[in-house]
Write a protein that holds these residues in place. Sequence first.
Motif: not given
Lengths: 299, 311
Positions: A95-98, A247-251, A274-277
């Motif tokens: 979801n975060s990627v989308y 999304t990731i931050p909500v998780g 953190a990885v994608p960032v």
Amino acid sequence: MTTNAVETRPVAPAPAADEPPRRPKKAQRAWDEVPRWQIYLPLSIYLVFTLVPFYWILLFALRPAGSTSLVPWPMTFEHFEKVWTERSFGTYFENSVYVGIATLVMTTLVALAGGYALARFDFKIKRGFMLALLCSQFVPGALLLVPLFQIFAELSMINSLGSVIIAETVFQLPLSMILISNFIKNVPYSLEEAAWVDGCSRFRAFVTIVLPLLRPGLIAVGSFAFVHSWNHFLFALMFLSNQEKQTIPVGLNTLLSADSVDLGALAAGGIIAAVPVVVVFAFIQKWLITGFSAGAVKG
Amino acid sequence: MAQAAAVAKKPAPPRRRRGSATPRRLPYLLIAPAALLMLGFIAYPVISVFYYSLQDYNPTKPWRNGFAGLDNFVHAFTEDPLFWDTLVFSAKWVVVEVGLQLMFGLALALIVNQTFVGRAIGRALVFSPWAVSGVLTSAIWVLLYNSQTGITRYLADLGIGEYGTSWLSDTSTVFSAVVVADLWRGVPFFAILILADLQSVSKDLYEAAEVDGASRVQQFLHITLPHLKDAIILSTLLRAVWEFNNVDLLYTLTGGGPAGETTTLPLYVANTSVDAHNFGYASALTTVAFVILLFFSIVYLRLSKFGGDNK
């Protein structure tokens, strides 16, 4: 000592902020060197402050639950597996990627169109529009959660990633547009005009002549949009109540606010976040400072 | 045709392809998507906040909804001690955070602007927390501050402090604890912006100063600082607004606690609307926040000399 520095371009010595002056021994060199220890000592202290927290989260992510060792050995990936499947970080990640990519594309396109208009035309409402852009930077999304919620409810977009994408884009737009219009102003208008004389349409001249020159700026703006929407969590928290859509931050926030925090899972989830960032920034770093100094200074 | 295009800075292209918009309409078409998005999702919500600030509105208590006049504001200013506490804390938070971030960021930028072995990697590492999100920052510092397995345990092993110290739940330490966590992420912001600006200082100035025997401190005070002045003022102002507005870190790290010790006004708004669903009251608080932000934005526009030169 280290006159054979890595950098090819010598940089004028800016004085260290908090060190007493040391008279240059002689003016035989045009720029004297700051004593090495005045660079390495404060830098090392600051690096410890910067890096210990990163090490800490790696440590918790990689060592078995209950271990108190200060090195992640024996190493385990159990926390990652658990977080990815049991805590649905796999879904969140998708979801975060989308959201990130859609925000990047929308922000860049809309800001490019608007930025071009601001850079190349004088039109009646330009001043008012610029004023609105500058002011809207001061309007915090956090304070508009309720009315935004109502708007998206009206549009039946609650629990759809579209709501988050629109909200993230809208709040990215003002700054992105100002930056892009500054980048465009740095491209001489005569280049475009020359292309028109050769029979190019305005659009084609823009795409073939201007766009390639905007690359550093677009990379800076696009990666901001991506990283910002990847990191930001209030909109997702508010508009996406369905766990499948989060999304990731909500998780991460869910893990954080649990009654007894599973530290290993939290650390592993944080690293996944953190990885994608990190990847984006490793890729764009050299463009970032250029983009900043080209666009932001006169902003 | 060319006269019609007088709005464009330069004459229109001699030949235009069919289907392309006329230059008179073109700028409006180009800003239309942005303008519509901002009208719909910024301007309209702002106006509706003003509207709801005059209403009793709570979706969980629909029987009480209705026009309330200025009741919400009266309640905030006269009956809600928490409101004043959050205002005071907001001011303290912004001043301390921005002041420290600027100080460390400036020093750091000056250091990594030097030429030294390992500069590229040094810069990358020093700047790295900048892109870390508020939630992730919270996750990291929750691990560090954890009373059982956090840094205090290992410090206690070394004889520093006591076992079981929890900086985040003690009202006397929580402020420093969140300040440090936010500094960790915030210092690189100033460092990056100041570094970008430092690179445009003319080297000749330093060389001339050196010939004249100016000390490094004098060079800093008379060349570097004046050059950085504008960038420092604007980034400080923007950062102050950002620190005021941004609730991610505090929301997730302390939730505003313990005992409301770390609640800024926007966080109070978020808590009031997300948890208590008291939308009317939250809107009134938001209106107060807007007035504060309006002040900042006027200062910002003045300082950035809006409209002074052709921006």
